[in-house]
Design a protein around this motif. Sequence first.
Motif, PDB file in Angstrom:
ATOM      1  N   GLY A  43       0.771  -1.228   0.000  1.00 14.46           N
ATOM      2  CA  GLY A  43       0.000   0.000   0.000  1.00 14.46           C
ATOM      3  C   GLY A  43       0.803   1.279   0.000  1.00 14.46           C
ATOM      4  O   GLY A  43       0.272   2.347  -0.201  1.00 14.46           O
ATOM      5  N   PHE A  44       2.103   1.168   0.213  1.00 20.94           N
ATOM      6  CA  PHE A  44       2.889   2.397   0.319  1.00 20.94           C
ATOM      7  C   PHE A  44       4.364   2.054   0.192  1.00 20.94           C
ATOM      8  O   PHE A  44       4.823   1.053   0.706  1.00 20.94           O
ATOM      9  CB  PHE A  44       2.641   3.050   1.674  1.00 20.94           C
ATOM     10  N   ARG A  45       5.073   2.890  -0.536  1.00 23.61           N
ATOM     11  CA  ARG A  45       6.525   2.718  -0.581  1.00 23.61           C
ATOM     12  C   ARG A  45       7.196   4.073  -0.619  1.00 23.61           C
ATOM     13  O   ARG A  45       7.089   4.804  -1.597  1.00 23.61           O
ATOM     14  CB  ARG A  45       6.936   1.881  -1.790  1.00 23.61           C
ATOM     15  N   ALA A  46       7.860   4.410   0.448  1.00 27.57           N
ATOM     16  CA  ALA A  46       8.643   5.639   0.454  1.00 27.57           C
ATOM     17  C   ALA A  46       9.945   5.377  -0.288  1.00 27.57           C
ATOM     18  O   ALA A  46      10.453   4.272  -0.282  1.00 27.57           O
ATOM     19  CB  ALA A  46       8.933   6.061   1.889  1.00 27.57           C
TER      20      ALA A  46
ATOM     21  N   THR B  16      10.926   8.528   6.476  1.00 28.99           N
ATOM     22  CA  THR B  16      10.094   9.288   5.542  1.00 28.99           C
ATOM     23  C   THR B  16       8.663   8.773   5.519  1.00 28.99           C
ATOM     24  O   THR B  16       7.758   9.492   5.119  1.00 28.99           O
ATOM     25  CB  THR B  16      10.671   9.222   4.116  1.00 28.99           C
ATOM     26  N   PHE B  17       8.444   7.541   5.947  1.00 29.79           N
ATOM     27  CA  PHE B  17       7.098   6.959   5.959  1.00 29.79           C
ATOM     28  C   PHE B  17       6.366   7.393   7.222  1.00 29.79           C
ATOM     29  O   PHE B  17       6.977   7.644   8.264  1.00 29.79           O
ATOM     30  CB  PHE B  17       7.165   5.428   5.882  1.00 29.79           C
ATOM     31  N   PRO B  18       5.050   7.496   7.168  1.00 35.70           N
ATOM     32  CA  PRO B  18       4.300   7.996   8.325  1.00 35.70           C
ATOM     33  C   PRO B  18       4.188   6.969   9.445  1.00 35.70           C
ATOM     34  O   PRO B  18       4.126   5.760   9.215  1.00 35.70           O
ATOM     35  CB  PRO B  18       2.925   8.335   7.750  1.00 35.70           C
ATOM     36  N   ARG B  19       4.146   7.475  10.647  1.00 33.60           N
ATOM     37  CA  ARG B  19       4.014   6.641  11.838  1.00 33.60           C
ATOM     38  C   ARG B  19       2.766   5.778  11.788  1.00 33.60           C
ATOM     39  O   ARG B  19       2.761   4.645  12.271  1.00 33.60           O
ATOM     40  CB  ARG B  19       3.967   7.561  13.050  1.00 33.60           C
TER      41      ARG B  19
ATOM     42  N   ASP C 213       5.310  10.920   3.886  1.00 35.98           N
ATOM     43  CA  ASP C 213       5.080  10.405   2.541  1.00 35.98           C
ATOM     44  C   ASP C 213       3.872   9.465   2.581  1.00 35.98           C
ATOM     45  O   ASP C 213       3.922   8.429   3.241  1.00 35.98           O
ATOM     46  CB  ASP C 213       6.300   9.625   2.045  1.00 35.98           C
ATOM     47  N   TYR C 214       2.815   9.825   1.884  1.00 33.35           N
ATOM     48  CA  TYR C 214       1.602   9.005   1.829  1.00 33.35           C
ATOM     49  C   TYR C 214       1.341   8.625   0.372  1.00 33.35           C
ATOM     50  O   TYR C 214       1.516   9.457  -0.522  1.00 33.35           O
ATOM     51  CB  TYR C 214       0.396   9.773   2.370  1.00 33.35           C
TER      52      TYR C 214
END
Length: 303
Positions: A23-26, A94-97, A52-53
């Motif tokens: 679902g997400f890749r910084a 960089t990825f959100p908590r 980064d979302y």
Amino acid sequence: MLDQSGAVFSDSFNAREEDTSVGFRANPPVTVVRPSGESIPLIISSPHSGRDYSSSFLAQVRLPLEVLRSGEDFHVDTLVASAPDHGATLLSATFPRVFCDVNRASLDLDPAMIAGAEGEALSPSARGRAGLGSIPVVVSGGRQLYAGKLSMAETTARLRRYWHPYHAELRKLIAEVKEKHGFCVLLDMHSMPAGVDGSKADCVIGDCFGASSELHYVQALARNLLTQNMKVARNHPFAGGFITSHYGRPAEGVSAIQLEMNRALYVSRRANGGSGLNPRFAQKIEQVIADMATYVAQCVKAR
């Protein structure tokens, strides 16, 4: 250095279009900024300021972006961006908590909240059982992130691609610093809401009640904050998270200290509805970092 007007700051996040299995890749998930000149044995980490979302992650969750962003340590990486100018090394996620929390143990997960987790050797803490483990499934107030359970496969993939790289980089930096200088000071930077547990502190120093750091580093940080007219507390209401407790080994030459900053003091609301940094508070924190770097450099010379 921060612009006096605060114009260098923007209330921004990065929207990405990647659509991956998790679902997400910084890109990259972790950033390291080393000093351009002589380095000192001071590492500044900002594990919760990632913003980064991806569109796929936003589509996966049931809450709006503004609610997701409430879990960020809002622009803490911006507050400490000057650290390399003073010889320190800066490490940031960089990825959100809300996507992956590296300030929790990797297996701090409740199997009841993950599909297919039966038989997995998970070790949930009280916070993990509440959905606030290494892969959060709720945000503050207990609001559910997802309509259903996450799969064990996705949970494992997130840990592999985000949690483990952050800690691998932190371990490597600590080892490099110790090899060069013989000791290391880790300052783990966070923000907190105002008035937690009735606290009136501007900043809270956490050293796991004396277990994670040599006392003189804690005292130096407290002095630096007090010099900036900050109200300082120690270990209440925050004594330190996983990073502080896991890496702080003063007997082995590694002192780890968590610093929580009152978010209400440094986030200023703007007339257009956005947010910015309070430049006066930002300058105070920059000076605290500079003073802490000076103290650590003096410790190098004294060895």
